[in-house]
Design a protein around this motif. Structure first.
Motif, short mmCIF file in Angstrom:
data_model
loop_
_atom_site.label_atom_id
_atom_site.label_comp_id
_atom_site.label_asym_id
_atom_site.label_seq_id
_atom_site.Cartn_x
_atom_site.Cartn_y
_atom_site.Cartn_z
N GLY A 39 9.32 92.56 46.14
CA GLY A 39 9.09 91.75 44.95
C GLY A 39 8.78 92.55 43.70
N LYS A 40 8.93 93.86 43.76
CA LYS A 40 8.57 94.71 42.62
C LYS A 40 9.43 94.41 41.39
CE LYS A 40 9.42 98.53 44.89
NZ LYS A 40 9.93 97.91 46.17
N THR A 41 10.74 94.36 41.57
CA THR A 41 11.63 94.12 40.44
C THR A 41 11.43 92.71 39.88
OG1 THR A 41 13.27 95.70 41.26
CG2 THR A 41 14.03 94.04 39.69
N ASN A 45 10.55 91.67 36.10
CA ASN A 45 11.33 90.68 35.35
C ASN A 45 10.41 89.63 34.71
OD1 ASN A 45 13.72 91.95 36.09
ND2 ASN A 45 14.15 90.53 37.76
N VAL A 46 9.41 89.21 35.46
CA VAL A 46 8.46 88.22 34.95
C VAL A 46 7.62 88.82 33.82
CG1 VAL A 46 6.41 86.87 35.54
CG2 VAL A 46 8.40 86.84 37.05
N LEU A 47 7.15 90.04 34.01
CA LEU A 47 6.31 90.68 32.99
C LEU A 47 7.08 90.94 31.70
CD1 LEU A 47 4.30 93.26 35.14
CD2 LEU A 47 3.55 91.02 34.34
N ALA A 48 8.36 91.26 31.82
CA ALA A 48 9.18 91.55 30.64
C ALA A 48 9.69 90.29 29.96
CB ALA A 48 10.35 92.45 31.02
N GLY A 49 9.59 89.15 30.64
CA GLY A 49 10.03 87.90 30.05
C GLY A 49 11.43 87.49 30.40
N SER A 50 12.17 88.30 31.17
CA SER A 50 13.54 87.95 31.51
C SER A 50 13.61 86.90 32.62
CB SER A 50 14.32 89.20 31.94
OG SER A 50 13.70 89.86 33.02
N THR A 51 12.50 86.69 33.33
CA THR A 51 12.39 85.65 34.35
C THR A 51 11.10 84.88 34.14
OG1 THR A 51 13.64 86.94 35.99
CG2 THR A 51 12.20 85.19 36.84
N LYS A 52 11.20 83.56 34.15
CA LYS A 52 10.00 82.74 33.98
C LYS A 52 9.37 82.49 35.35
CE LYS A 52 11.32 80.35 29.73
NZ LYS A 52 11.47 79.04 29.05
N VAL A 78 5.57 95.00 24.67
CA VAL A 78 5.99 95.24 26.05
C VAL A 78 7.40 95.83 26.04
CG1 VAL A 78 6.46 94.23 28.31
CG2 VAL A 78 4.56 93.36 26.91
N ALA A 79 7.57 96.99 26.64
CA ALA A 79 8.88 97.65 26.71
C ALA A 79 9.19 98.00 28.15
CB ALA A 79 8.90 98.91 25.84
N ARG A 80 10.47 98.01 28.46
CA ARG A 80 10.89 98.28 29.84
C ARG A 80 11.99 99.33 29.86
NH1 ARG A 80 13.12 93.67 34.09
NH2 ARG A 80 13.30 95.03 35.92
N LYS A 81 11.86 100.26 30.79
CA LYS A 81 12.92 101.23 31.04
C LYS A 81 13.45 101.01 32.44
CE LYS A 81 14.15 106.02 31.68
NZ LYS A 81 15.02 105.54 32.79
N PHE A 82 14.76 100.80 32.54
CA PHE A 82 15.38 100.56 33.84
C PHE A 82 15.62 101.88 34.57
CE2 PHE A 82 16.22 96.76 31.45
CZ PHE A 82 16.10 95.73 32.38
N GLN A 83 16.00 101.78 35.83
CA GLN A 83 16.14 102.98 36.66
C GLN A 83 17.22 103.92 36.12
OE1 GLN A 83 16.59 102.21 40.85
NE2 GLN A 83 17.49 104.20 41.26
N ASP A 165 10.86 101.66 35.77
CA ASP A 165 11.44 101.37 37.08
C ASP A 165 12.03 102.64 37.68
OD1 ASP A 165 12.63 100.31 39.32
OD2 ASP A 165 13.65 98.69 38.26
N GLU A 166 11.34 103.21 38.66
CA GLU A 166 11.76 104.43 39.36
C GLU A 166 12.21 105.52 38.39
OE1 GLU A 166 13.97 104.06 43.00
OE2 GLU A 166 13.66 101.90 43.03
#
Length: 242
Positions: A39-41, A45-52, A78-83, A165-166
């Motif tokens: 459930g990590k990803t 997704n929830v924290l970044a707002g892309s999934t409610k 909030v910023a996200r870097k993908f793998q 993310d990794e």
């Protein structure tokens, strides 16, 4: 900084994350580990707002941000870097960073030279350890250097909470060690809070202030590296020990 309270995400009859709660303090580096499918990803997704989320709440600096769209979450820091690194391979290191810095400038300033933007780029390359590669095309960098460049592009947006993310996937051991030093330096210098998904236990041990283990969508245990590695349930479900 961040409070996640009983957050659940369902996809039909499948529960991806189940009543997840965690609290991350300002300036903390929290590592998020667990086997594939834990459930990590989905949590990212929830924290970044892309999934409610289906239920539960998320608070950022005391503000309820549950269900906000990615753009609004970005504006809140909030910023996200993908793998996989997402950089412009045909652009130089300088060009990539200038694109990222320009993204923070008012539109009326984009058509004129901005000395402060130059200074921002110079500060970033020093921070990243890429000062000797300013004129090198991103496609000619090593895998680790491309990852660092994208970290710099994310930092150009001056986030307060960075989701990684990794970040060491595919890196050599030396690059992994340098990445650990880079993230610690950035977190300390910017008072930046980070949550890091990672499978490299050695990296997690060296980097994380505190570790959260997910299993089957739930928080299994939290604690220091020593507490996590010594936990028999963690060894059973994640490390593969008896």
């Amino acid at each position: 900084m961040l409070e996640v309270d009983q957050v659940t995400k369902r996809y039909g009859g499948i529960v991806a994350i189940d009543r997840v709660s965690l609290r991350v303090e300002e300036g903390e580096i929290r590592c998020l580990v667990g086997p594939n499918g834990a459930g990590k990803t989905t949590l990212f997704n929830v924290l970044a707002g892309s999934t409610k989320p289906s239920s539960g709440s998320i608070r950022l600096r005391g503000r309820d941000v549950t269900g906000l769209a990615p753009r609004r979450m970005s504006r809140l820091g909030v910023a996200r870097k993908f793998q996989s690194p997402s950089v412009f391979d045909e652009f130089t290191v300088r060009d990539n960073l200038e694109v990222a810095v320009d993204g923070k400038r008012p539109v009326r300033h984009l058509l004129r030279h901005d000395r402060r933007a130059d200074e921002s780029v110079e500060d970033l390359v020093d921070e990243l350890g890429l000062a000797d590669h300013l004129g090198v095309k991103a496609g000619h960098l090593s895998h680790g250097q491309r990852q660092w460049l994208e970290i710099g592009m994310v930092l150009a947006n001056e986030p307060q909470l960075l989701l990684l993310d990794e970040p060491t996937a595919g890196m050599t051991r030396d690059e992994t060690t340098s990445t650990e030093a880079l993230l610690r330096r950035v977190a300390r210098g910017r008072r930046l809070t980070m949550i890091v998904i990672e499978h490299d236990i050695g990296f997690v041990r060296a980097l994380g202030d505190r570790i959260t283990v997910l299993h089957k969508g739930q928080v299994l245990v939290e604690g220091s590296a020593e507490q996590i590695e010594g936990n028999p349930e963690v060894r059973r479900v994640y490390l593969g020990g008896s």
